[in-house]
Design an enzyme around this catalytic site. Structure first.
Site, PDB file in Angstrom:
ATOM      1  N   TYR A 108       0.946  -1.070   0.007  1.00 47.94           N
ATOM      2  CA  TYR A 108       0.006   0.020   0.021  1.00 47.94           C
ATOM      3  C   TYR A 108       0.931   1.260  -0.053  1.00 47.94           C
ATOM      4  CZ  TYR A 108      -4.345  -2.453   1.166  1.00 47.94           C
ATOM      5  OH  TYR A 108      -5.453  -3.234   1.340  1.00 47.94           O
ATOM      6  N   TYR A 147      -1.192  -9.945   0.481  1.00 49.37           N
ATOM      7  CA  TYR A 147      -0.106  -9.366   1.543  1.00 49.37           C
ATOM      8  C   TYR A 147      -0.074 -10.039   2.844  1.00 49.37           C
ATOM      9  CZ  TYR A 147      -3.370  -5.985   3.308  1.00 49.37           C
ATOM     10  OH  TYR A 147      -4.502  -5.318   3.685  1.00 49.37           O
ATOM     11  N   ARG A 157      -3.767 -11.722   3.609  1.00 58.17           N
ATOM     12  CA  ARG A 157      -5.041 -11.565   2.958  1.00 58.17           C
ATOM     13  C   ARG A 157      -5.065 -11.908   1.588  1.00 58.17           C
ATOM     14  NH1 ARG A 157      -8.517  -7.892   4.429  1.00 58.17           N
ATOM     15  NH2 ARG A 157      -9.557  -9.238   3.729  1.00 58.17           N
ATOM     16  N   HIS A 160      -7.731  -8.048  -2.697  1.00 60.76           N
ATOM     17  CA  HIS A 160      -8.966  -7.659  -2.493  1.00 60.76           C
ATOM     18  C   HIS A 160      -8.708  -5.957  -2.654  1.00 60.76           C
ATOM     19  CE1 HIS A 160      -6.726  -6.825   1.531  1.00 60.76           C
ATOM     20  NE2 HIS A 160      -7.261  -5.775   1.350  1.00 60.76           N
ATOM     21  N   HIS A 162     -10.780  -2.625  -1.430  1.00 58.67           N
ATOM     22  CA  HIS A 162     -11.827  -2.088  -0.482  1.00 58.67           C
ATOM     23  C   HIS A 162     -12.708  -1.048  -1.304  1.00 58.67           C
ATOM     24  CE1 HIS A 162      -9.657  -3.037   3.031  1.00 58.67           C
ATOM     25  NE2 HIS A 162      -8.525  -3.076   2.284  1.00 58.67           N
TER      26      HIS A 162
END
Lengths: 242, 206
Positions: A108, A147, A157, A160, A162
């Site tokens: 991120y 990640y 995770r 995905h 959000h």
């Protein structure tokens, strides 16, 4: 004049409860007392509205909205598209859809993310758009990578994106996550598994949509979002007092 | 063919996670991408009523500040009208009534500037005391928490408020009432939210 009806009661059996021990952070961040249930007043049936002057058309293209001139984000190019509907299957037009995600390596662009996978200099990771008159939305982006996260030592995770959606009323406000068809990490994820209803999990998995692809250019995933529906005002109407 | 209801189920909620700022407040995540971030100007320049500041902290069950919260506010203007076609009446040009704030990464403090809302109609009878509708998301919160902030200096209206009076435990009503102070001549309301534990804030299923 007809007065506005209430929204359907939220079905808390398909949503995750507040306390889900396998997702460790929820243990100290979940209320212990029951929620107090309210019938909708004007405070709940209204919500903010947004217009095209609030956002830029490029905001929905994550491959280019943070890229240097002539460059683009690295990763699997995807279109994420679908409709925002209510529980009555009616489209919700002109509503704001916002997304954020990691880059293709699962990193991120956030000062708090220290994962060793590198930042992509041409990828920001956020986008936003308004649905059209049919409730339709689309984004172009790169498929995010899985990640690791500190829950159990070896939790990963699933890929995905959000998503944040408004609807027409503050009581429809929703934040969720969109997963991708066939990802083997989905059934192993403690955050996914906060959802008790297997069909509700399935509803969070975007389907590969070959009809939506641009051949030789960008592959597509279809993801419809359903917000709470609203009752008709049959027989009863006392919202504004009488 | 059997009769079918044919309703679609609502999309399930998931936590906003630790990096909600990227999508909803990218400046706070550490990068500049949008020409305009949404939610910073709640009332606009033309709104009538008293200008106020609202501040607080969100605490977890250990009494520690939650430092990755995003909080949204939805409120009426000073006349008690919401900026929405069904909001009860006109609002001033530029009055959005909606705001979005995040907590300071170091201290967990959040705050926003707005105007004090007026009373608005209750669902069935009566009038609701002035209040802010708040929605809280963060890592560890699986579905956004709805609460309301009422004002300490509206005790007469609060005593008649139909929502506060739904809370059977009178002691818990106090968790929804912000404390008033004055700082540099400006009215500041302090509203600390306790997600869990002693004096847990009341949350609503709206």
């Amino acid at each position: 004049m007809l007065k506005p009806g209430e929204f359907y009661q939220r079905d808390r059996e398909l949503h995750p409860p507040a306390l889900t021990r396998d997702y460790k952070t929820s243990v100290s961040r979940s209320p212990q007392y029951s929620l107090i249930s309210l019938q909708n007043s004007v405070s709940e049936i209204t919500g903010p509205t947004f217009g095209h002057n609030d956002i830029d058309p490029l905001d929905k293209d994550l491959i280019f909205n943070y890229a240097k001139p002539g460059e683009s984000a690295i990763g699997e190019r995807i279109i994420l598209h679908g409709r925002v509907l209510d529980e009555n299957a009616r489209p919700i037009p002109n509503t704001l859809v916002e997304i954020w995600q990691a880059n293709a390596g699962g990193r991120y662009r956030h000062k708090k993310d220290t994962y060793l996978a590198p930042i992509d200099p041409n990828f920001g990771g956020c986008g936003r758009t308004l649905t059209d008159e049919n409730g339709y939305y689309y984004f172009r982006t790169v498929k995010p990578g899985a990640y690791p996260w500190r829950n159990w030592v070896n939790n990963w995770r699933p890929a995905h994106i959000h998503m944040s959606i408004f609807g027409t009323a503050f009581c429809q406000r929703l934040i969720t996550q969109c997963y991708f068809e066939g990802d083997p990490l989905i059934p192993k994820c403690p955050i996914v598994n906060t959802i008790p209803d297997p069909d509700a999990i399935e509803q969070l998995v975007a389907k590969l949509d070959l009809n939506g692809t641009i051949p030789l250019d960008t592959i597509a995933y279809k993801f419809d979002i359903v917000l709470r529906g609203r009752r008709s005002t049959l027989f009863e109407n006392r919202l504004e007092g009488n | 063919m059997p009769q079918k209801l044919d309703y679609l189920p609502e999309t399930a909620s998931q936590t906003a996670g630790p990096y909600v700022h990227i999508g909803l407040a990218p400046g706070a995540a550490g990068f500049d991408i949008y020409k305009q971030e949404l939610g910073w100007d709640i009332a606009g320049p033309n709104a009538g009523g008293e200008r106020i500041r609202v501040e607080g902290i969100v605490m977890d069950g250990m009494g520690s500040p939650i430092k990755d919260v995003m909080l949204e506010v939805w409120q009426a203007n000073a006349d008690g009208n919401y900026a929405h076609p069904e909001g009860g009446g006109d609002v001033e040009d530029g009055f959005r009534g909606w705001g979005r704030v995040i907590t300071d990464f170091e201290t967990g403090e959040w705050g926003f500037d707005t105007i004090k809302p007026g009373p608005c109609p209750g669902r069935n009878v009566g009038t609701q005391a002035p209040h802010l509708n708040l929605w809280i998301v963060a890592r560890g919160i699986n579905i956004g928490l709805n609460t309301r902030m009422y004002f300490e200096d509206e005790s007469e209206a609060n005593a008649k408020d139909p929502v506060l009076n739904l809370i059977e435990w009178e002691r818990r009503r106090a968790t929804l009432i912000a404390k008033k102070t004055v700082r540099d001549g400006k009215t500041v309301y302090r509203f600390d939210i306790k997600v869990q534990g002693e004096d847990e804030t009341v949350f609503f299923d709206v």
